[in-house]
Design an enzyme around this catalytic site. Sequence first.
Site, PDB file in Angstrom:
ATOM      1  N   GLU A  59       6.606 -10.724  -3.035  1.00 28.66           N
ATOM      2  CA  GLU A  59       6.688 -11.510  -1.809  1.00 28.66           C
ATOM      3  C   GLU A  59       6.280 -12.967  -1.979  1.00 28.66           C
ATOM      4  O   GLU A  59       6.886 -13.857  -1.392  1.00 28.66           O
ATOM      5  CB  GLU A  59       5.862 -10.865  -0.693  1.00 28.66           C
ATOM      6  CG  GLU A  59       6.534  -9.657  -0.042  1.00 28.66           C
ATOM      7  CD  GLU A  59       6.338  -8.351  -0.803  1.00 28.66           C
ATOM      8  OE1 GLU A  59       5.605  -8.365  -1.826  1.00 28.66           O
ATOM      9  OE2 GLU A  59       6.900  -7.327  -0.384  1.00 28.66           O
ATOM     10  N   HIS A 128       2.784  -0.954   9.027  1.00 31.38           N
ATOM     11  CA  HIS A 128       4.223  -1.203   9.221  1.00 31.38           C
ATOM     12  C   HIS A 128       4.546  -1.458  10.693  1.00 31.38           C
ATOM     13  O   HIS A 128       5.660  -1.177  11.139  1.00 31.38           O
ATOM     14  CB  HIS A 128       5.061  -0.009   8.757  1.00 31.38           C
ATOM     15  CG  HIS A 128       5.145   0.180   7.272  1.00 31.38           C
ATOM     16  ND1 HIS A 128       4.123   0.732   6.538  1.00 31.38           N
ATOM     17  CD2 HIS A 128       6.124  -0.100   6.384  1.00 31.38           C
ATOM     18  CE1 HIS A 128       4.488   0.790   5.264  1.00 31.38           C
ATOM     19  NE2 HIS A 128       5.703   0.294   5.142  1.00 31.38           N
TER      20      HIS A 128
HETATM   21  C1  LIG Z   1       4.139  -5.323  -0.324  1.00 31.14           C
HETATM   22  C2  LIG Z   1       5.224  -4.459   0.175  1.00 31.14           C
HETATM   23  N1  LIG Z   1       6.487  -4.914   0.157  1.00 31.14           N
HETATM   24  C3  LIG Z   1       7.498  -4.135   0.592  1.00 31.14           C
HETATM   25  C4  LIG Z   1       7.257  -2.882   1.075  1.00 31.14           C
HETATM   26  C5  LIG Z   1       8.386  -1.994   1.567  1.00 31.14           C
HETATM   27  N2  LIG Z   1       8.582  -0.882   0.624  1.00 31.14           N
HETATM   28  C6  LIG Z   1       8.008   0.316   0.827  1.00 31.14           C
HETATM   29  S1  LIG Z   1       8.231   1.354  -0.453  1.00 31.14           S
HETATM   30  C7  LIG Z   1       9.150   0.231  -1.295  1.00 31.14           C
HETATM   31  C8  LIG Z   1       9.691   0.565  -2.639  1.00 31.14           C
HETATM   32  C9  LIG Z   1       8.596   0.944  -3.563  1.00 31.14           C
HETATM   33  O1  LIG Z   1       9.083   1.260  -4.810  1.00 31.14           O
HETATM   34  P1  LIG Z   1       8.142   1.815  -5.942  1.00 31.14           P
HETATM   35  O2  LIG Z   1       6.919   0.980  -6.067  1.00 31.14           O
HETATM   36  O3  LIG Z   1       8.966   1.957  -7.157  1.00 31.14           O
HETATM   37  O4  LIG Z   1       7.670   3.239  -5.401  1.00 31.14           O
HETATM   38  P2  LIG Z   1       8.574   4.486  -5.038  1.00 31.14           P
HETATM   39  O5  LIG Z   1       8.936   4.373  -3.604  1.00 31.14           O
HETATM   40  O6  LIG Z   1       9.752   4.514  -5.919  1.00 31.14           O
HETATM   41  O7  LIG Z   1       7.671   5.655  -5.261  1.00 31.14           O
HETATM   42  C10 LIG Z   1       9.264  -0.953  -0.570  1.00 31.14           C
HETATM   43  C11 LIG Z   1      10.010  -2.135  -0.998  1.00 31.14           C
HETATM   44  C12 LIG Z   1       5.926  -2.449   1.099  1.00 31.14           C
HETATM   45  N3  LIG Z   1       5.600  -1.236   1.565  1.00 31.14           N
HETATM   46  N4  LIG Z   1       4.941  -3.248   0.642  1.00 31.14           N
END
Ligand SMILES: Cc1ncc(C[n+]2csc(CCOP(=O)(O)OP(=O)(O)O)c2C)c(N)n1
Lengths: 325, 326
Positions: A59, A128
């Site tokens: 971000e 959220h």
């Molecule tokens: C700082 C932040 N940015 C964006 C989000 C929105 N978001 C929630 S889960 C996710 C993807 C996460 O991917 P990863 O870290 O690979 O974990 P996975 O869901 O694959 O277990 C995003 C972009 C968030 N929760 N926190």
Amino acid sequence: MREITFSEALGEAMYEEMTRNPTIFTYGEDIAKQGGIFGAYKPLLGKFSDRIIDTPISEEVIFGSALGAALAGMRPVAEFHFADFIFTGMTAVTNQIMKIRYMTGGQAKLPLVLRGPDGISKSAAAQHSESIETIFMHVPGIKVIIPSTPYDMKGLFKTALRSDDPVICFEHKLLYKMKGPVPEEEYYIPFGVADVKRKGKDVTVVTTSRMVHESLKAAEVLLKEDIDVEVIDLRTLIPLDKKTVIDSVKKTHHLVVAHETWRKGGWGAEVASVVQEEAFDYLDAPILRVGARNVHIPFSPPLQDFVVPDHKDVEKAVKKVLGEV
Amino acid sequence: MDYSKEFLQGLYRTMVRSRAFDSKAEELFLEGKLPGFIHLYIGEEAIATGVMANLRKDDYITSTHRGHGHMIAKGADMKKMMAELYGKITGYCRGKGGSMHIADLSIGVLGANGEVAGGLPIASGAGMAIKLKKTDQVVVAFFGDGASNRGAFHEALNWCSVYKLPVIFVNENNQFASTERVQETTSVQNISDRAVSYSIPGVTIDGNDVSAVYETVKSAVERARNGGGPTLIEAKTYRIKGHFVGDPTLYRGKKEVQEYWKREPIGRFEKKLKEMGMLTDKEKENIKNEAEKEVEEAVKFSEDSPFPEPVSALQDLFVDDTGYGY
Ligand SMILES: Cc1ncc(C[n+]2csc(CCOP(=O)(O)OP(=O)(O)O)c2C)c(N)n1
């Protein structure tokens, strides 16, 4: 007039302006494949694929790079995914984007837009669900738009895409699917012009976003009790349309401010201060504020309902300001 | 692996319990019984299981939005977890947190996290506390592939390396960050390659092989307990379910997912145990039935529990609970 959704209105604004202006490009998390988590960019996907970019979850760079790209001649539209996560890149916004033009003695032009969802949805819990628009009203240096209808979304966003100053746009999650009339013809809505969503003579309710609809609902209910509420949708917090608010207060002599963000220190407190500074003599009662209670947005539905304001809270405040409870 | 039948069946049982919990959560969500969002750990069970088999109750973990499996493997009470998913007063967070914020400080779970990479700085701080208190506890920070692109990840690795903190960074590389494939947004082939920049050991393992996870984490934990500092372990897996329950998953093909179902960790371990003569069909059935029964009891407990009183929303902001919530 045809009706489209809030989300489609955003998509149309982007589509029209991207067609016109090749320097507009947009990026963020999860936008290039499904057009954003709420699908608003779907109409753009086939057409501008090179100008819609999926980014890493980074971000501070998403926001900071919008500044860099704007300084270097582009017009970036960066998505913040959820308003809560602006904080993870906050320094790029408050310490960089919002200061650089001022610090450089007006050299820089920053045609950039930050946008994304805010507010509650169905039990998304504390990380959220936030509405944090007040912070960007408090710190100088960015224009804040916060539309409540598809019509306003499109018109304000098109203006944002032609602005040479940074703009942040908050789109309430529960509004994306809402339909409303939007003309086929092109139009722009200037910043700093509030919209009187309902004319009334007894009490002025100043509000934005989802709470506009809750306030209109409250006005319907109160009408049955012969209370005639004027609902003013500010549409932009910076610039703030003081005149429309004050003119209304001169007529109704009663003011309620209503927002989903915390009541304590929310932007409604600023509006209330402005009105008491500039129109104190017209007020027949203390100004009342409606906003979320002073805790975080809890998960469980009955808790969320208790914390976050709705039309019933507006109704109560209107009656109270009239001395009826 | 030269381990007792009891130990190996214990690993198997944890994975089966985790799967049973999440399968039920998925079903309940689709039936409209659960509010909010649910991120399933299905297909990634070997990681939490293999990691936690090395931890003591007083060791800490930081979890993620996809954390049910971490909780179960660390010893959480399924009833309180399920009740939290329902938003009931008997849940871990008394209905305030929901799926994404389950925590049990009494067993060292310092919180799930709705913020991607949000747990890494917290784990670093727990590591500092351990160092200052001079205990031999360790911390495991779980995080996704997507999380490894946030500054918080890089800052935490550098930090823990500089102070030689007992923190094990366990990357669950399930190959997706929501709709984005890891290789589209990540500069390295293996996330463990990033360890080099912070002068700590980095290793990539098959995250669907519970023995490999167990063995690798074992040595990292030993080193951390003995003052050897942090390790980055990348456990490669695959998110066989959507990002959240209800995700239309338009970003990948069905065939690809079917292929990965063949490599999911529970079936694999089951086969291995059978070959080793460590698991009979009957034992397997028993373990599955027990897990399902445990989940059913948790559901019943949750459905029988009341919702919190609305005014309870005003509690828990501070220890000094004298009117700050209003
Ligand atoms: C700082 C932040 N940015 C964006 C989000 C929105 N978001 C929630 S889960 C996710 C993807 C996460 O991917 P990863 O870290 O690979 O974990 P996975 O869901 O694959 O277990 C995003 C972009 C968030 N929760 N926190």
